[in-house]
Scaffold this motif. Structure first.
Motif, PDB file in Angstrom:
ATOM      1  N   ILE A 145      -2.037 -43.290  -1.556  1.00 32.72           N
ATOM      2  CA  ILE A 145      -2.823 -42.422  -0.670  1.00 32.72           C
ATOM      3  C   ILE A 145      -1.939 -41.349  -0.041  1.00 32.72           C
ATOM      4  O   ILE A 145      -2.312 -40.171   0.042  1.00 32.72           O
ATOM      5  CB  ILE A 145      -3.511 -43.273   0.411  1.00 32.72           C
ATOM      6  N   TYR A 146      -0.749 -41.742   0.388  1.00 32.20           N
ATOM      7  CA  TYR A 146       0.181 -40.764   0.980  1.00 32.20           C
ATOM      8  C   TYR A 146       0.582 -39.708  -0.054  1.00 32.20           C
ATOM      9  O   TYR A 146       0.628 -38.496   0.252  1.00 32.20           O
ATOM     10  CB  TYR A 146       1.412 -41.493   1.511  1.00 32.20           C
ATOM     11  N   VAL A 191      -8.063 -38.676   4.420  1.00 28.06           N
ATOM     12  CA  VAL A 191      -6.924 -39.558   4.156  1.00 28.06           C
ATOM     13  C   VAL A 191      -6.915 -40.719   5.147  1.00 28.06           C
ATOM     14  O   VAL A 191      -6.668 -41.879   4.773  1.00 28.06           O
ATOM     15  CB  VAL A 191      -5.606 -38.757   4.215  1.00 28.06           C
ATOM     16  N   LEU A 238      -2.097 -32.776  -2.446  1.00 28.16           N
ATOM     17  CA  LEU A 238      -3.189 -31.859  -2.096  1.00 28.16           C
ATOM     18  C   LEU A 238      -2.721 -30.762  -1.158  1.00 28.16           C
ATOM     19  O   LEU A 238      -3.132 -29.597  -1.286  1.00 28.16           O
ATOM     20  CB  LEU A 238      -4.328 -32.651  -1.453  1.00 28.16           C
ATOM     21  N   VAL A 239      -1.859 -31.122  -0.220  1.00 29.25           N
ATOM     22  CA  VAL A 239      -1.339 -30.104   0.698  1.00 29.25           C
ATOM     23  C   VAL A 239      -0.473 -29.101  -0.055  1.00 29.25           C
ATOM     24  O   VAL A 239      -0.540 -27.877   0.173  1.00 29.25           O
ATOM     25  CB  VAL A 239      -0.551 -30.782   1.837  1.00 29.25           C
ATOM     26  N   PHE A 277      -2.236 -37.248  -0.640  1.00 28.52           N
ATOM     27  CA  PHE A 277      -2.324 -36.306   0.489  1.00 28.52           C
ATOM     28  C   PHE A 277      -1.239 -35.238   0.378  1.00 28.52           C
ATOM     29  O   PHE A 277      -1.496 -34.036   0.562  1.00 28.52           O
ATOM     30  CB  PHE A 277      -2.196 -37.079   1.801  1.00 28.52           C
ATOM     31  N   TRP A 278      -0.037 -35.644   0.065  1.00 25.25           N
ATOM     32  CA  TRP A 278       1.078 -34.694  -0.043  1.00 25.25           C
ATOM     33  C   TRP A 278       0.836 -33.693  -1.175  1.00 25.25           C
ATOM     34  O   TRP A 278       1.073 -32.490  -1.024  1.00 25.25           O
ATOM     35  CB  TRP A 278       2.363 -35.478  -0.287  1.00 25.25           C
ATOM     36  N   LEU A 335      -9.177 -32.696   5.487  1.00 32.19           N
ATOM     37  CA  LEU A 335      -8.301 -33.424   4.574  1.00 32.19           C
ATOM     38  C   LEU A 335      -7.621 -34.587   5.288  1.00 32.19           C
ATOM     39  O   LEU A 335      -7.514 -35.697   4.741  1.00 32.19           O
ATOM     40  CB  LEU A 335      -7.262 -32.466   3.996  1.00 32.19           C
ATOM     41  N   PHE A 336      -7.212 -34.342   6.526  1.00 32.17           N
ATOM     42  CA  PHE A 336      -6.565 -35.401   7.296  1.00 32.17           C
ATOM     43  C   PHE A 336      -7.540 -36.551   7.569  1.00 32.17           C
ATOM     44  O   PHE A 336      -7.172 -37.733   7.435  1.00 32.17           O
ATOM     45  CB  PHE A 336      -6.044 -34.824   8.615  1.00 32.17           C
TER      46      PHE A 336
END
Length: 325
Positions: A153-154, A179, A160-161, A157-158, A175-176
């Motif tokens: 998951i982390y 997650v 996608l950013v 997220f990274w 987005l936050f």
């Protein structure tokens, strides 16, 4: 010459066999007559001694008659119902899954007698940590798999950013939140698995997601998260206190299907009622997590499951539940 005695007069009624019988009531020569059954009064049930059959059981006339009597049957003993405890397992409680669909042995059924939250209970923090470590060592594969999902998951997220590089406030917030929702559901899944461990069942990977109250999980986690961060904004200490008071909130949601506010209240009352033990437990979990983070983050694969199982061990014990060895 001696007179020959005359024969007694014959009684046809005594020599005739009984109606419908095979002569079982006829007295043989030189034997006393068998006792004749007394006719039952109309509407009076037959007793065993009134009409004995060949096997000693009463027999009755008519088609479909019972061959073994119609004596009154004793009613079953009444079922004793225990009073509803203040807190108890609800929803997908322990032992509700079968080995076919989850890998969990449904034969391990426990009766919980949760005591009223608010009563202090002895808790050995060392035993809780040792219990968590032992359960992880006995069933490492699914625990490593479920914890690795947090790393995935982390990374998502990274990525996608880095790919979309959002430069406005709204996309970043959305987005936050997406997650964080995944992280909260993952936390609830780990709590579900830890509850199975304390029940004496080794959960398979699919068993971690066997909770049906995802909405309450998300609302409870979001309220605890907001309270913690709002408290952190006020000199850090209030945020730490809020997070500490909510340490059992997801347990009350997943295990007892409580709503968000009830779960947070139950957690706070349980923590305050056992302030010394729960504070030591929270510090021990913080140290374990810190050590796992320092080991390049890979130590969290072990620190996470051990911490969750230890906290669940404490939750079961503090609420009067059963903890399997």
């Amino acid at each position: 010459m001696t007179d020959t005695p005359s024969h007694a007069p014959r009684d046809p009624a005594r020599e005739a066999p009984p109606q419908g019988g095979g002569g079982q009531y006829a007295a043989g020569q030189g034997q006393p007559e068998a006792a004749q059954p007394h006719p039952a009064e109309p509407g009076t049930p037959h007793a065993r001694h009134e009409m004995a059959g060949g096997a000693g059981y009463p027999q009755f006339d008519g088609p479909g008659a019972a061959q073994y009597g119609n004596e009154p049957v004793e009613p079953p003993p009444p079922i004793a119902y225990s009073p509803q405890p203040t807190y108890g397992p609800r929803g997908t409680g322990p032992g509700t899954l079968s080995p076919d669909d989850s890998g969990v042995d449904s034969g391990h059924q426990h009766t919980y007698g949760y005591q009223t939250v608010g009563q202090p209970v002895d808790l050995d923090v060392g035993n809780a940590i040792s219990y968590g470590l032992e359960k992880f060592r006995a069933n490492p594969a699914p625990w490593l798999g479920i914890t690795a999902m947090g790393i995935v998951i982390y990374l998502v997220f990274w990525l996608l950013v880095r790919i979309f590089a959002p430069n406005s406030f709204l996309p970043v917030v959305l987005l936050f939140l997406a997650v964080m929702a995944a992280v909260w559901l993952l936390q609830a899944a780990m709590v579900r698995g830890a509850l199975y461990e304390t029940d004496g069942n080794k959960p398979a990977f699919g068993s971690y997601f066997r909770f049906v109250n995802a909405g309450n999980v998300l609302l409870t986690a979001m309220l605890a998260f907001l309270g913690t961060w709002i408290g952190l904004a006020f000199c850090v200490i209030p945020g730490l206190i809020v997070g500490y008071l909510c340490m059992f909130a997801l347990h009350f949601v997943v295990d007892q299907d409580q709503g968000p506010f009830s779960a947070i209240k139950s957690s706070a009352v349980l923590v305050v009622s056992n302030l010394g033990q729960t504070l030591l437990l929270a510090l021990a979990v913080a140290v374990i997590t810190l050590v796992g983070t320092l080991l390049c983050g890979l130590g969290l694969l072990v620190a996470g499951p051990v911490s969750v199982i230890a906290v669940t061990f404490a939750y079961r014990g503090l609420t009067g539940g059963v903890v399997a060895p």
